[in-house]
Scaffold this motif. Structure first.
Motif, PDB file in Angstrom:
ATOM      1  N   ARG A 225       1.239 -31.343  -2.031  1.00 34.17           N
ATOM      2  CA  ARG A 225       2.428 -32.192  -2.136  1.00 34.17           C
ATOM      3  C   ARG A 225       2.226 -33.424  -1.279  1.00 34.17           C
ATOM      4  NH1 ARG A 225       7.915 -28.832  -1.459  1.00 34.17           N
ATOM      5  NH2 ARG A 225       8.635 -30.977  -1.356  1.00 34.17           N
TER       6      ARG A 225
ATOM      7  N   GLY B 241       8.823 -35.627  -5.394  1.00 30.77           N
ATOM      8  CA  GLY B 241       8.459 -35.372  -6.778  1.00 30.77           C
ATOM      9  C   GLY B 241       7.039 -35.757  -7.103  1.00 30.77           C
TER      10      GLY B 241
ATOM     11  N   ALA C 205       7.173 -36.408 -10.704  1.00 32.77           N
ATOM     12  CA  ALA C 205       7.578 -35.337 -11.606  1.00 32.77           C
ATOM     13  C   ALA C 205       9.021 -35.570 -12.039  1.00 32.77           C
ATOM     14  CB  ALA C 205       7.443 -33.985 -10.899  1.00 32.77           C
TER      15      ALA C 205
ATOM     16  N   PHE D 126      11.457 -33.941 -11.438  1.00 35.82           N
ATOM     17  CA  PHE D 126      12.363 -33.322 -10.478  1.00 35.82           C
ATOM     18  C   PHE D 126      11.681 -33.283  -9.115  1.00 35.82           C
ATOM     19  CE2 PHE D 126      10.396 -30.094 -13.311  1.00 35.82           C
ATOM     20  CZ  PHE D 126       9.381 -29.690 -12.468  1.00 35.82           C
ATOM     21  N   GLY D 127      12.430 -32.940  -8.085  1.00 37.76           N
ATOM     22  CA  GLY D 127      11.832 -32.705  -6.783  1.00 37.76           C
ATOM     23  C   GLY D 127      11.045 -31.404  -6.808  1.00 37.76           C
ATOM     24  N   ILE D 128       9.788 -31.444  -6.410  1.00 36.34           N
ATOM     25  CA  ILE D 128       8.914 -30.279  -6.529  1.00 36.34           C
ATOM     26  C   ILE D 128       9.169 -29.302  -5.381  1.00 36.34           C
ATOM     27  CG2 ILE D 128       6.521 -29.485  -6.509  1.00 36.34           C
ATOM     28  CD1 ILE D 128       5.763 -32.139  -7.813  1.00 36.34           C
TER      29      ILE D 128
ATOM     30  N   GLY E 167      10.961 -26.972  -9.907  1.00 40.71           N
ATOM     31  CA  GLY E 167      11.737 -27.970  -9.201  1.00 40.71           C
ATOM     32  C   GLY E 167      13.030 -27.451  -8.635  1.00 40.71           C
ATOM     33  N   ASN E 168      13.625 -28.278  -7.792  1.00 38.85           N
ATOM     34  CA  ASN E 168      14.897 -27.900  -7.163  1.00 38.85           C
ATOM     35  C   ASN E 168      16.071 -27.995  -8.122  1.00 38.85           C
ATOM     36  OD1 ASN E 168      15.070 -30.663  -7.396  1.00 38.85           O
ATOM     37  ND2 ASN E 168      14.794 -31.046  -5.186  1.00 38.85           N
ATOM     38  N   SER E 169      15.816 -28.396  -9.368  1.00 38.73           N
ATOM     39  CA  SER E 169      16.861 -28.435 -10.391  1.00 38.73           C
ATOM     40  C   SER E 169      16.661 -27.329 -11.420  1.00 38.73           C
ATOM     41  CB  SER E 169      16.857 -29.799 -11.086  1.00 38.73           C
ATOM     42  OG  SER E 169      15.572 -30.092 -11.606  1.00 38.73           O
TER      43      SER E 169
END
Length: 539
Positions: free
Chosen positions: A281, A289, A305, A307-309, A324-326
Motif C-alpha cells: 500500500r 486507494g 482503486a 475505494f479505499g483499500i 475496500g472499506n466500502s
C-alpha cells in the motif's frame, strides 16, 4: 518464459450466513461488511472479516456461503483473523487472535466443504511466501510470549520451528525469504532499534541497514533480483529505506525530520507477485486507494482503486485483488481496476491470447537459434571443403615441382620432397579427420533441431471465471506453452484427440452433481503429451 494464466474461482471468507445460501450480485459487491483480510492461490480467493470465521466463495455469478463448523471444543478466533494463506489442498490456513494482550494466536485451517481444524492454540501471527512457494511464519506456538518469537516454515500439514528463536521482537511484515531460501527478520528490542538478521542454517546473523537515527525496521521484502529491501521509521520524525545487494546495504532515501522518505505503508502487508515484483500500500495521506510496486529499483504507484483499500493480495497469475472499506472488491490487471464480471472475463481472454502469442514468439526464437546453429555448421563444413581443395592443389603443385626439378641440386630435391610429404599428410590424415568431425557436428545439430521430447505445458481457465455451473457443460480456454509452435490436438478425460482451435476455446462436460475433475491432455506434433486437471462443481 511461461506465463501462468488464471483459473478464476473467487472464494470469500466472511461472517454471517449459513453454508449454501446464494446472493445474486456482481463480484464487486460483498454480501456483508467489515472485511480485514484477502488471500489467493490458483485463482481461489478468500476474504475474512475482522471477527469470526464464516466464509463465502464466488461461483461466477453469486456469492455462496461456505463451511464454518469446527469440532466441539475447538478454539476459534475471537479477536479477529490476523493473517491467512491457501495451501496446495485448497484449505485456508489462518492466524486468529484470541487474546491480543498476551499474544495468543490460534492457528488452524478451514476446508471449503468440511469442518475446520485447530493445529495450535497459541500459534503464529504472520505468513509470507518464499520464491519456491514455501510458507514461512513467526509466533509463539509454545505459549511462551515472554521471550522472542519462533520462526517456522510450513510442511503441508504443520509447521517446523527453527531451533533458535529470533534475536529480537518482530511485528507485521518483518519477515521475508531471500532467493537462497534464507529467512530474514527485522525488529527492535532492548534499546537497539535498527535490527535485521538472517538465518545461516544454524544461527541468526545480524546484518543491520544504514537507516537514520533510531529508526525501527518495520518491514522487509525480497525483490525480483534477490535483493532485500528494508523499510524503517521512528515516530513522525525519521524514515528511510535501503537495499541489500551483493553483500552491501545501500541507503536509497532517508529523512531526519519527517516520514516522507518511506514509500510503503509499513504497518500493512507487503507481497511479491509471481514475477518477483514487490507490492504494498502506498504511504501517505491521500494514498488509501493506491498500491505501489517496486520495479527496476523504482517505486511506482497504481491508479486509484474505486475505494479505499483495506487489504490486497497478489495471486500466482499476477492479478492483484483488493477489498475496500466500502464492502467492495476489485481486480487490478495490466494497469486497470475491474469491478464487473463481464469486463473482467473479457480481460482474461485478452490476457490468455497475449500469453499464447508471447509463447509462440519464444518458440519461434528458439527454432531460429537452432537454425542458426545448423547454418554455422554448414558454413564450417563448406570452409573445410575449400581448405581441402586448396591443400590438394598445393600437393599437386609440389609434386610437379619435384618431378621437374630432377636436375636440381640434391638439397633442393630433398626440400621439395619434404614439402610433398607434409602436404600429403595434410590431405590424407588431417583434412579427412576435420571433415568427419564437421559432418558429425552437422548431424548432431540436425538431430537437435529435429528432436522434440519436451511435453507442452497446459493451463485451463473457464471463460466466465466460474468453477461451478448448473448446466451439463462449461466453456473454457486452453493455453499451451511449448518449445515448438503447434498445431496441437487435445483430449478430454482420456477420450479421442481433436484439433485444438487457434483461440484455445473448448467445451468441458460437467455430468455429475458435486465436484467434477476434468483432465485436458494436449499433444504436440512430436507426440509429447501434457495434461492439466480442473475441478468444476455442478449444482
Amino acid at each position: 518464459m511461461k506465463k501462468r494464466l488464471l483459473n478464476i474461482l473467487i472464494v470469500f471468507l466472511v461472517a454471517g450466513l449459513l453454508p449454501g445460501v446464494a446472493f445474486a450480485t456482481s463480484f464487486e459487491t460483498l454480501p456483508t461488511s467489515n472485511f480485514a483480510n484477502i488471500t489467493s492461490k490458483d485463482g481461489l480467493i478468500w476474504v475474512t472479516r475482522n471477527t469470526g470465521v464464516v466464509n463465502y466463495y464466488w461461483n461466477g455469478s453469486n456469492w455462496i456461503a461456505g463451511e464454518t463448523m469446527f469440532p466441539s471444543g475447538s478454539r476459534i478466533p475471537s479477536d479477529g483473523i490476523r493473517d491467512t494463506f491457501i495451501d496446495d489442498q485448497a484449505r485456508l490456513w489462518f492466524s486468529g487472535g484470541r487474546s491480543y494482550s498476551n499474544k495468543e494466536h490460534v492457528t488452524g485451517y478451514i476446508p471449503m466443504t468440511s469442518q475446520g481444524k485447530n493445529v495450535n492454540y497459541y500459534g503464529y501471527q504472520y505468513f509470507t511466501r518464499a520464491k519456491n512457494g514455501t510458507i514461512w511464519t513467526y509466533g509463539f506456538p509454545d505459549g511462551d510470549n515472554y521471550r522472542y518469537p519462533t520462526v517456522a516454515y510450513f510442511t503441508g500439514e504443520d509447521f517446523v520451528n527453527l531451533p533458535v528463536n529470533a534475536p529480537f521482537s518482530l511485528s507485521q511484515s518483518c519477515l521475508t525469504v531471500d532467493h537462497n531460501g534464507r529467512p530474514w527478520i527485522s525488529g527492535s528490542g532492548q534499546g537497539d532499534y535498527n535490527k535485521v538478521a538472517y538465518w545461516n542454517g544454524s544461527s541468526w546473523v545480524r546484518c543491520d541497514p544504514p537507516l537514520p537515527g533510531a529508526c525501527t525496521v518495520r518491514a522487509l521484502a525480497t525483490a525480483s533480483d534477490g535483493s532485500i529491501v528494508a523499510f524503517g521509521i521512528y515516530g513522525t520524525s525519521q524514515s528511510g529505506w535501503a537495499v541489500y545487494k551483493n553483500g552491501v546495504w545501500t541507503l536509497k532515501e532517508s529523512s531526519t525530520n519527517s516520514t516522507a522518505a518511506l514509500p510503503v505503508a509499513y504497518d500493512y502487508n507487503i507481497e511479491s507477485g509471481p514475477d518477483g515484483k514487490i507490492w504494498a500500500r502506498a504511504y501517505g495521506a491521500g494514498n488509501g486507494g493506491r498500491l505501489t510496486y517496486y520495479e527496476n529499483e523504482t517505486w511506482k504507484k497504481t491508479i486509484p482503486a474505486p475505494f479505499g483499500i483495506v487489504d490486497f493480495t497478489v495471486d500466482n497469475s499476477g492479478i492483484v485483488w483488493a477489498i475496500g472499506n466500502s464492502n467492495k472488491v476489485a481486480a487490478f490487471i495490466e494497469g486497470t481496476w475491474y469491478t464487473d464480471t463481464d469486463s473482467f472475463s473479457a480481460k482474461l481472454i485478452e490476457a490468455a491470447k497475449k500469453s499464447a502469442d508471447a509463447a509462440k514468439v519464444s518458440a519461434d526464437a528458439a527454432a531460429a537459434n537452432t537454425g542458426a546453429a545448423v547454418t554455422a555448421a554448414q558454413g564450417a563444413k563448406a570452409s573445410a571443403d575449400t581448405a581441402a581443395s586448396r591443400a590438394q592443389t598445393a600437393v599437386n603443385q609440389t609434386v610437379d615441382a619435384g618431378t621437374s626439378a630432377a636436375s636440381w641440386a640434391h638439397q633442393s630435391y630433398d626440400k621439395a620432397n619434404q614439402a610433398s610429404l607434409d602436404a600429403t599428410y595434410i590431405r590424407n590424415t588431417q583434412l579427412p579427420s576435420l571433415e568427419t568431425k564437421l559432418n558429425n557436428l552437422q548431424v548432431s545439430v540436425t538431430n537437435i533441431q529435429n528432436s522434440d521430447t519436451m511435453p507442452p505445458t497446459v493451463e485451463i481457465q473457464t471463460v466466465s471465471g466460474a468453477r461451478a455451473t448448473s448446466g451439463s457443460s462449461i466453456q473454457a480456454i486452453v493455453t499451451v506453452t511449448d518449445n515448438r509452435p503447434g498445431p496441437y490436438t487435445y483430449s478430454i478425460n482420456g477420450g479421442s484427440y481433436s484439433t485444438l482451435p487457434d483461440d484455445g476455446r473448448i467445451t468441458l462436460p460437467v455430468y455429475s452433481s458435486g465436484n467434477n475433475s476434468i483432465t485436458v491432455s494436449v499433444q504436440d506434433a512430436a507426440g509429447n503429451v501434457g495434461s492439466k486437471t480442473i475441478v468444476i462443481r455442478k449444482f
